[in-house]
Enzyme design. Structure first.
Site, PDB file in Angstrom:
ATOM      1  N   CYS A 119      86.798 -27.813  87.410  1.00 32.35           N
ATOM      2  CA  CYS A 119      86.364 -26.704  86.554  1.00 32.35           C
ATOM      3  C   CYS A 119      87.304 -25.507  86.567  1.00 32.35           C
ATOM      4  CB  CYS A 119      84.945 -26.316  86.914  1.00 32.35           C
ATOM      5  SG  CYS A 119      83.772 -27.665  86.579  1.00 32.35           S
ATOM      6  N   ASP A 120      86.906 -24.520  85.787  1.00 32.91           N
ATOM      7  CA  ASP A 120      87.752 -23.446  85.281  1.00 32.91           C
ATOM      8  C   ASP A 120      88.787 -22.861  86.247  1.00 32.91           C
ATOM      9  OD1 ASP A 120      85.435 -23.855  83.716  1.00 32.91           O
ATOM     10  OD2 ASP A 120      85.823 -22.012  82.671  1.00 32.91           O
ATOM     11  N   LYS A 121      88.352 -22.116  87.252  1.00 32.90           N
ATOM     12  CA  LYS A 121      89.312 -21.423  88.113  1.00 32.90           C
ATOM     13  C   LYS A 121      89.841 -22.309  89.215  1.00 32.90           C
ATOM     14  CE  LYS A 121      88.401 -18.675  85.303  1.00 32.90           C
ATOM     15  NZ  LYS A 121      87.244 -19.450  84.947  1.00 32.90           N
ATOM     16  N   CYS A 191      81.888 -29.611  81.519  1.00 26.17           N
ATOM     17  CA  CYS A 191      81.149 -29.532  80.258  1.00 26.17           C
ATOM     18  C   CYS A 191      81.920 -30.158  79.098  1.00 26.17           C
ATOM     19  CB  CYS A 191      80.774 -28.091  79.962  1.00 26.17           C
ATOM     20  SG  CYS A 191      79.668 -27.386  81.210  1.00 26.17           S
ATOM     21  N   GLU A 442      84.038 -13.419  81.422  1.00 26.20           N
ATOM     22  CA  GLU A 442      83.932 -14.091  80.129  1.00 26.20           C
ATOM     23  C   GLU A 442      82.729 -13.528  79.371  1.00 26.20           C
ATOM     24  OE1 GLU A 442      85.875 -18.432  81.249  1.00 26.20           O
ATOM     25  OE2 GLU A 442      83.719 -18.265  80.953  1.00 26.20           O
ATOM     26  N   SER A 468      84.872 -17.452  77.114  1.00 26.22           N
ATOM     27  CA  SER A 468      84.758 -18.848  77.514  1.00 26.22           C
ATOM     28  C   SER A 468      85.467 -19.726  76.486  1.00 26.22           C
ATOM     29  CB  SER A 468      83.283 -19.241  77.587  1.00 26.22           C
ATOM     30  OG  SER A 468      83.131 -20.632  77.603  1.00 26.22           O
TER      31      SER A 468
END
Length: 554
Positions: A119-121, A191, A442, A468
Site C-alpha cells: 500500500c501507499d506509503k 484497493c 489526502e 487520493s
C-alpha cells in the site's frame, strides 16, 4: 558477501553464537543471508495476507541456496486513516519505513533484501531504503484486491466514499449506502482501482525493481504465491551477479516509470514518491520531467476512478508489460536497461501481448494524446501543482470561480456537507502541506462528497495538501510553495477569483501582482501546533515540489 562481516573469523564467535540461538547451522551461516522486510499487520486489507507471501518468498530463497531472515516494519491504511487526524501520519510514515529498513539491513549486514508491501506509503518507503542501501534488492507486493460487485457492476472503495456524498444529498437511502459499503471491498489486497497503492505497485514493475506480473497479479491468486517464490530465488541470483539496486534505479528507469504512470492515468501521489525514491538513488528528477514525459505519452487506459475497469482487467489484458510494449512503439521506453529479472526491458516486453483493446488502447488510438497527470504553474502555484487530468471531463479544462477558503480539511468537509458550497466555487484548503499539516493529508473525503452530491462538474478544489488516487474531478493538489512556507495560497481571500486552465497548464489567482505582493508582505505564517514525531517531521520535511523528502545538511 556483506554478511561475512558478521559471521566469519574468531572475533565473530559471539555473533555466530547468537545466530545459533536462532537455530542456524554452520551450513546456513556459510550461505548468503537475505533480509526479508515484511510490512504484515492486521490493520491493512492489503497486508493481512503478507505472512503467506513472506513464507513463499522464504521458500524461494532456500530453494536457491540462501538463508532468509524476516523482520517487520510499520504500515497504515490510508483509507482507514482518511478524513481525520490519522491521515497526518500517512506520508510521514514513509520516512520511518525507509529508516527502519536501513537500520535493520545495515545492522545485520544482509547480503540482499526482499521488500514485501502492498500500500501507499509502504511501497515508496521500501524503495527509498533499497535505493539508499544500494545492495541487491527486489520488491514484491501482496497484489491488488478484486473488485466488488453491486447490482451487476464492479465497484471499489471510491464508490463507498462517493456514496456517502450521495446519501448526504438525499440521492440514495441508508440501506443502499450500507449495501455498497458491504460489497465494495471483498477481501485482501490493495484497493482494486488505479489508486496510489496499485499505481505504485505497477510502477515497481516499470522501474524493473520487481519481477514481471508483480503489479497486477491478484492478491488471491496462486500466481501471486508462485511469483513470491520466484522473487526469493531471484534475490540469490542477483547477489551472485553483484547487481545492486542503483544499477536498476537509473534515470532511464524513472522516466519509463513516469511514462507508464501517464499511460495508465495513475495517482498524483506518484509525483511525490518517484521524486523521493530518485533522490535516494542519486537521480535528479523534477516536476518538469513529469510534465515533459506527460506531454508526449498518450493515455492508453481508463481505470477506476477514471473509468470502469480495475487492475484485474489490466492483468487480463496483458498487464504492465503490454502497456510498455505499446509505449515502446513510439520510442517512449528505454529498452536496453537492466531489471531484477536479469533480463533487459527489451527481452521482457518482447513476449508481451495486448489481449484486451478495450482496457489497453493501441498507441495509435489512445484515450488522450497526452498523459494522465499534468503539472500546473501560475501565480497561485509558482513552483508547481499537480492534477489528475485523466479524471477530468474535457468541458472542465478551463474553469474560473470564486474562492471559498478553509484552513483545514475538516472545515471544508463540514461546509460541503452542510450545503454551503455552490456551483462556481473554488474550494481552497490550505495549511495541509507537508510542513503546515503537518503531513500533507489526502482530501478524498472532500472530493468524494462533492462527487456524491453531484457537484464535481461545477466546483473545483485546490489545496497544498494532496489527493487520493481514487479522486476524480477538478482537484488540484501539491500547490507549492505551501501556505506554511508563505506561498500565495496563504493569502487567498474569500471572494477572490481563481482560474484553472488545463489547456495552458496554469492555475492563477486573479489579483494583480501588486495586491498579491502586498498581502504576502503582511503575511505571518500560522504556527503549527503538534508534538512528537509530527513536530520533528514538520521541521525536517521539504516542499511537495521536491518530493516532500527530509532536508539534508545543517
Amino acid at each position: 558477501m556483506r554478511s561475512r562481516i558478521v559471521v566469519e573469523g574468531v572475533e565473530r564467535a559471539p555473533h555466530r553464537s547468537l545466530f545459533r540461538a536462532l537455530g542456524l547451522t554452520d551450513e546456513e551461516l556459510g550461505k548468503p543471508i537475505i533480509g526479508v522486510a515484511n510490512s504484515w499487520n492486521e490493520v491493512i486489507p492489503g497486508h493481512k495476507h503478507l505472512r503467506e507471501i513472506a513464507e513463499a518468498v522464504k521458500t524461494g530463497v532456500r530453494m536457491a541456496g540462501g538463508v532468509p531472515l524476516e523482520f517487520n516494519t510499520i504500515g497504515l491504511c490510508d483509507g482507514i486513516a482518511m478524513g481525520h487526524t490519522g491521515m497526518k501520519y500517512s506520508l510521514p510514515s514513509r520516512e520511518v519505513i525507509a529508516d527502519s529498513i536501513e537500520i535493520m539491513v545495515n545492522a545485520y549486514q544482509f547480503d540482499g533484501v526482499i521488500l514485501i508491501g502492498s500500500c501507499d506509503k509502504i511501497i515508496p518507503g521500501m524503495l527509498m531504503a533499497a535505493a539508499r542501501l544500494d545492495i541487491p534488492a527486489i520488491f514484491i507486493s501482496g497484489g491488488p484486491m478484486l473488485a466488488g460487485r453491486y447490482r451487476g457492476r464492479d465497484i471499489d472503495l471510491h464508490d463507498v466514499f462517493e456514496a456517502v456524498g450521495a446519501f448526504k444529498a438525499g440521492r440514495i437511502g441508508y440501506d443502499e449506502l450500507k449495501a455498497i459499503e458491504e460489497a465494495a471491498c471483498p477481501g485482501v489486497g490493495s484497493c482494486a482501482g488505479m489508486f496510489t497503492a496499485n499505481t505504485l505497485n505497477v510502477l515497481t514493475e516499470a522501474l524493473g525493481i520487481s519481477l514481471p506480473g508483480n503489479g497486477t497479479a491478484p492478491a488471491v491468486s496462486a500466481e501471486r504465491i508462485r511469483l513470491a517464490k520466484e522473487t526469493g530465488m531471484k534475490i540469490v541470483e542477483l547477489i551472485m551477479h553483484g547487481v545492486a539496486s542503483r544499477a536498476i534505479l537509473t534515470r532511464e528507469a524513472f522516466l519509463d516509470a513516469i511514462a507508464v504512470d501517464m499511460a495508465l492515468g495513475g495517482s498524483t501521489n506518484t509525483v511525490l514518491h518517484l521524486m523521493a525514491i530518485a533522490a535516494e538513488a542519486g537521480v535528479n528528477l523534477t516536476l518538469d520531467d513529469f510534465e515533459e514525459v506527460s506531454r508526449k505519452t498518450p493515455t492508453l487506459c481508463k481505470l477506476s476512478p477514471a473509468g470502469p475497469h480495475h487492475v484485474q482487467d489490466l492483468h487480463e489484458a496483458g498487464g504492465v508489460l503490454a502497456v510498455m510494449k505499446e509505449l515502446s512503439k513510439r520510442g517512449l521506453i528505454h529498452e536496453d536497461r537492466k531489471t531484477v529479472a536479469l533480463k533487459s526491458v527489451r527481452e521482457i516486453i518482447s513476449r508481451a501481448e495486448n489481449y484486451r483493446l478495450d482496457v489497453i488502447r493501441p498507441i495509435d488510438n489512445p484515450w488522450h494524446a497526452r498523459g494522465g497527470i499534468m503539472v500546473l504553474k501560475g501565480s497561485l502555484a509558482p513552483l508547481g501543482a499537480v492534477i489528475k487530468i485523466s479524471a477530468v471531463p474535457e468541458n472542465l479544462y478551463v474553469f474560473e470561480g470564486v474562492a471559498k477558503v478553509f484552513d483545514s480539511e475538516e472545515e471544508a468537509v463540514a461546509s460541503i456537507s452542510s450545503g454551503r458550497i455552490e456551483k462556481g466555487d473554488v474550494v481552497v484548503i490550505r495549511y495541509e502541506g507537508p510542513k503546515g499539516g503537518p503531513g500533507m493529508r489526502e482530501m478524498l473525503t472532500a472530493t468524494a462528497i462533492l462527487v456524491g452530491m453531484g457537484l464535481d462538474r461545477d466546483v473545483a478544489l485546490v489545496t497544498d495538501g494532496r489527493f487520493s488516487g481514487a479522486t476524480r474531478g477538478l482537484a488540484v493538489g501539491h500547490v507549492s510553495p505551501e501556505a506554511a512556507e508563505g506561498g500565495p495560497i496563504a493569502v487567498v481571500e474569500n471572494g477572490d477569483r481563481i482560474r484553472i486552465d488545463l489547456k495552458m497548464g496554469r492555475i492563477d489567482l486573479l489579483e494583480s501582482q501588486d495586491v498579491i505582493s502586498e498581502r504576502l508582505r503582511r503575511y505571518r505564517p500560522r504556527e503549527v501546533e503538534c508534538k512528537g514525531y509530527l513536530a520533528r517531521y514538520s521541521k525536517l520535511v521539504t516542499s511537495a515540489y521536491t518530493g516532500a523528502v527530509f532536508a539534508t545538511g545543517p
